[in-house]
Design a protein around this motif. Structure first.
Motif, PDB file in Angstrom:
ATOM      1  N   UNK A 123       0.818  -1.210   0.000  1.00 53.69           N
ATOM      2  CA  UNK A 123       0.000   0.000   0.000  1.00 53.69           C
ATOM      3  C   UNK A 123       0.856   1.267   0.000  1.00 53.69           C
ATOM      4  N   UNK A 124       2.050   1.191   0.572  1.00 55.64           N
ATOM      5  CA  UNK A 124       2.985   2.313   0.635  1.00 55.64           C
ATOM      6  C   UNK A 124       4.348   1.817   0.178  1.00 55.64           C
ATOM      7  N   UNK A 125       5.078   2.666  -0.532  1.00 53.45           N
ATOM      8  CA  UNK A 125       6.414   2.279  -0.987  1.00 53.45           C
ATOM      9  C   UNK A 125       7.337   3.483  -1.018  1.00 53.45           C
ATOM     10  N   UNK A 126       8.584   3.233  -0.673  1.00 55.14           N
ATOM     11  CA  UNK A 126       9.621   4.225  -0.916  1.00 55.14           C
ATOM     12  C   UNK A 126      10.186   3.927  -2.301  1.00 55.14           C
ATOM     13  N   UNK A 127       9.907   4.799  -3.244  1.00 48.62           N
ATOM     14  CA  UNK A 127      10.348   4.566  -4.617  1.00 48.62           C
ATOM     15  C   UNK A 127      11.755   5.112  -4.806  1.00 48.62           C
ATOM     16  N   UNK A 128      12.567   4.361  -5.562  1.00 50.12           N
ATOM     17  CA  UNK A 128      13.980   4.665  -5.724  1.00 50.12           C
ATOM     18  C   UNK A 128      14.275   5.091  -7.155  1.00 50.12           C
ATOM     19  N   UNK A 129      14.977   6.194  -7.338  1.00 55.16           N
ATOM     20  CA  UNK A 129      15.317   6.619  -8.700  1.00 55.16           C
ATOM     21  C   UNK A 129      16.317   5.679  -9.334  1.00 55.16           C
ATOM     22  N   UNK A 130      16.275   5.569 -10.635  1.00 53.78           N
ATOM     23  CA  UNK A 130      17.251   4.769 -11.370  1.00 53.78           C
ATOM     24  C   UNK A 130      18.428   5.672 -11.730  1.00 53.78           C
ATOM     25  N   UNK A 131      19.649   5.132 -11.611  1.00 54.44           N
ATOM     26  CA  UNK A 131      20.820   5.925 -11.945  1.00 54.44           C
ATOM     27  C   UNK A 131      22.102   5.240 -11.565  1.00 54.44           C
ATOM     28  N   UNK A 132      23.172   6.007 -11.444  1.00 51.95           N
ATOM     29  CA  UNK A 132      24.502   5.468 -11.188  1.00 51.95           C
ATOM     30  C   UNK A 132      24.875   5.476  -9.719  1.00 51.95           C
ATOM     31  N   UNK A 133      26.131   5.853  -9.423  1.00 60.52           N
ATOM     32  CA  UNK A 133      26.638   5.725  -8.058  1.00 60.52           C
ATOM     33  C   UNK A 133      25.870   6.605  -7.067  1.00 60.52           C
TER      34      UNK A 133
END
Length: 564
Positions: A153-163
């Motif tokens: 129901x809830x999520x911490x969404x993470x950006x896509x990318x490098x280091x």
């Protein structure tokens, strides 16, 4: 998934005149899809308010996305839509500590003509702390729906990318009519992944570059402060990387380091100890040998729900030589050791939550079941999905348990959560109800078993509604241990009757359940009926998505028994 926002006249499909075409939805909504009420009462369900709590029969009252009460003697407002929770189990909504659901990778920037691989621009090298996961997130992506169907129901969404990929954000997997963003800049997402063909290309180079950025951010902040307070100071140049790192060096935003292996766990902890930033370890896969190190560091931990593939084990043959048997044994041992790590983490007293990044939504319950089989307690698994995750995200005040005043985020199942045949029937997100198909359990010999109900035949039914009584007939035909059937009801398009097939007919002792679908202006609506057979009488309820449950009674005509 069946639509939970039903079009006008749905209940009239069963009882003519219940509601007029326009009265089902908010008058201010031009789409005709929003329900008129945001108040719901889920009654007589078994409610597990928190990990370790015993389930008790209770009603959960929801209004405007907030839990108004949990108990057996609640005063249900007249505007509330009642949802029968008999035989259902209610759990707190799952919380994903690190998700890539709905995330789309940004386009790679073009290299400048004067590109130097030993000193590339930050964005080219994968250093983009100013980016936000919200800018990469699509709430209508199918993966969001899939994970919601799995109970999240809830999520911490993470950006896509490098280091240094950018800043995470916390969202709810809720209504299309809401922004669904709870908080931005919740963590700086980092990894030891180097840039290809340029500096920093190795894990050691990444660590050196992170130190450099961190220390230069401190210097930049000092110069900026000096410029603001003293005269005669040269104006410092604006640097987007250092500006975006300010919240990290000030301790406002933690660094979420992806550390799947033992070595990367040690590297992340080493950097944290050296520089002093707040740390969250995420994506842990191989960590059994550093559990004591993690415990001593006292940092939040997110372990991966992506477990090893067991295809190699299933493909093992029985008649093989000793050398192959030894190899099989090593493969099995490695698999078992990987799965039992969660139980060892729990045994060591290290609270942890889950990250689903890289995990298929359909594998969530399989992974949880495997962890439980290998030592993780059911209470520990539920805590990782709820209270522990809420603690990691700093949202225990509003989520993680079922309590008055918290967000109405619920998972409603057909049996105890980790029972073999349990299925998720409803998910409530921010007070918004999503209804999912459930497959019937494996049928026993039903009508032939001692004490089982006899249901084959022609039934006369009647249902009560706010508009009065209405009725019709339904027929059930038994073929061995299986059942088929049809039901007759008022034609929604005009006068007369129509017939439609019964589905998912299931007899368990005296309990009879079935469903049927109706075409309502192009939308397929599912009506669920459940109740108890006593002799030739049936006493049950009819549930129509968000519009609640209504009495449904029937009498068997014994002269029309239909058994093949």
């Amino acid at each position: 998934m069946k639509k939970t926002l039903l079009k006008a006249g749905v209940l009239g499909l069963l009882v003519a005149g219940w509601f007029s075409t326009n009265s089902l939805y908010a008058q201010s909504d031009p789409t005709g899809k929003k329900p008129v009420t945001s108040t719901y009462a889920i009654t007589n369900a078994t409610v597990i308010t928190a990990p370790g709590a015993s389930g008790t029969k209770a009603t959960v009252l929801i209004k405007d996305g907030v839990i108004q009460g949990v108990g057996s003697n609640l005063n249900i407002p007249s505007e509330a839509q009642v949802i029968a929770g008999d035989s259902l189990f209610i759990y707190p909504g799952f919380i994903d500590g690190g998700s890539d659901a709905g995330i789309t990778a940004p386009k790679d920037p073009e290299r400048p003509k004067d590109f130097v691989s030993a000193n590339p621009p930050d964005e080219i090298a994968g250093i983009t702390p100013w980016r936000s996961a919200v800018d990469q997130y699509a709430a209508d992506d199918k993966s969001v729906e899939d994970f919601r169907k799995a109970g999240f129901t809830v999520a911490q969404i993470l950006p896509d990318g490098g280091m240094i990929a950018g800043k995470a954000a916390v969202v709810v997997f809720g209504s299309e009519y809401s922004t669904n963003v709870l908080k931005t800049n919740t963590a700086l997402v980092s990894s030891f992944r180097g840039a290809r063909g340029m500096y920093p290309g190795t894990a050691v180079g990444v660590m050196a570059k992170f130190r450099d950025i961190y220390q230069n951010t401190k210097l930049s902040q000092g110069r900026s402060n000096q410029y603001q307070t003293a005269s005669g100071v040269v104006r410092p140049e604006f640097n987007p990387t250092y500006q975006a790192m300010m919240e990290v060096i000030n301790g406002q935003t933690p660094v979420m380091y992806t550390a799947p292996s033992e070595l990367e766990v040690r590297r992340a902890l080493s950097l944290q100890k050296e520089l002093g930033f707040k740390l969250i370890l995420t994506g842990l896969n191989d960590y059994a040998n550093v559990i004591d190190v993690i415990k001593a560091a006292n940092v939040p931990v997110l372990i991966s729900l992506e477990i090893p593939d067991d295809k190699a084990i299933k493909a093992q043959k029985e008649e093989v030589d000793e050398a192959t048997k030894a190899q099989y044994s090593r493969v099995q041992e490695a698999y078992d050791n990987a799965i039992k790590q969660a139980g060892l983490l729990e045994e060591a007293g290290v609270p942890f939550a889950f990250t689903t990044k890289g995990t298929k939504s359909g594998d969530v319950m399989k992974a949880l079941s495997s962890m439980i089989e290998h030592g993780l307690s059911e209470e520990g698994a539920l805590a990782a999905l709820t209270t522990n995750a809420a603690n990691v995200l700093g949202m225990s005040r509003v989520a993680g348990t079922i309590e008055k005043g918290k967000m109405a985020n619920l998972v409603i199942t057909t049996d105890q959560l980790f029972a073999e045949d349990s299925q998720i029937k409803h998910v409530v997100v921010d007070g918004y109800i999503f209804d999912f198909d459930t497959k019937p359990k494996k049928k026993a010999s039903n009508g032939d078993a001692e004490g089982a109900a006899k249901v084959a035949g022609n039934w006369d039914y009647e249902t009560e509604s706010p508009a009065g009584s209405s009725g019709g007939t339904f027929e059930i035909i038994q073929d061995g241990s299986s059942y088929t059937g049809t039901i007759t009801l008022d034609n929604p398009a005009g006068a007369g009757k129509i017939n439609t097939d019964l589905e998912d007919i299931n007899v368990n002792g005296k309990n009879l359940t079935f469903s049927f679908n109706i075409d309502a202006g192009g939308d397929e609506i599912t009506i669920n009926v459940s109740g108890e057979v006593e002799g030739e009488s049936y006493d049950g309820t009819m549930s129509v998505a968000q519009f609640g449950s209504f009495p449904f009674t029937a009498t068997l005509n014994p002269t029309l028994i239909a058994i093949k």
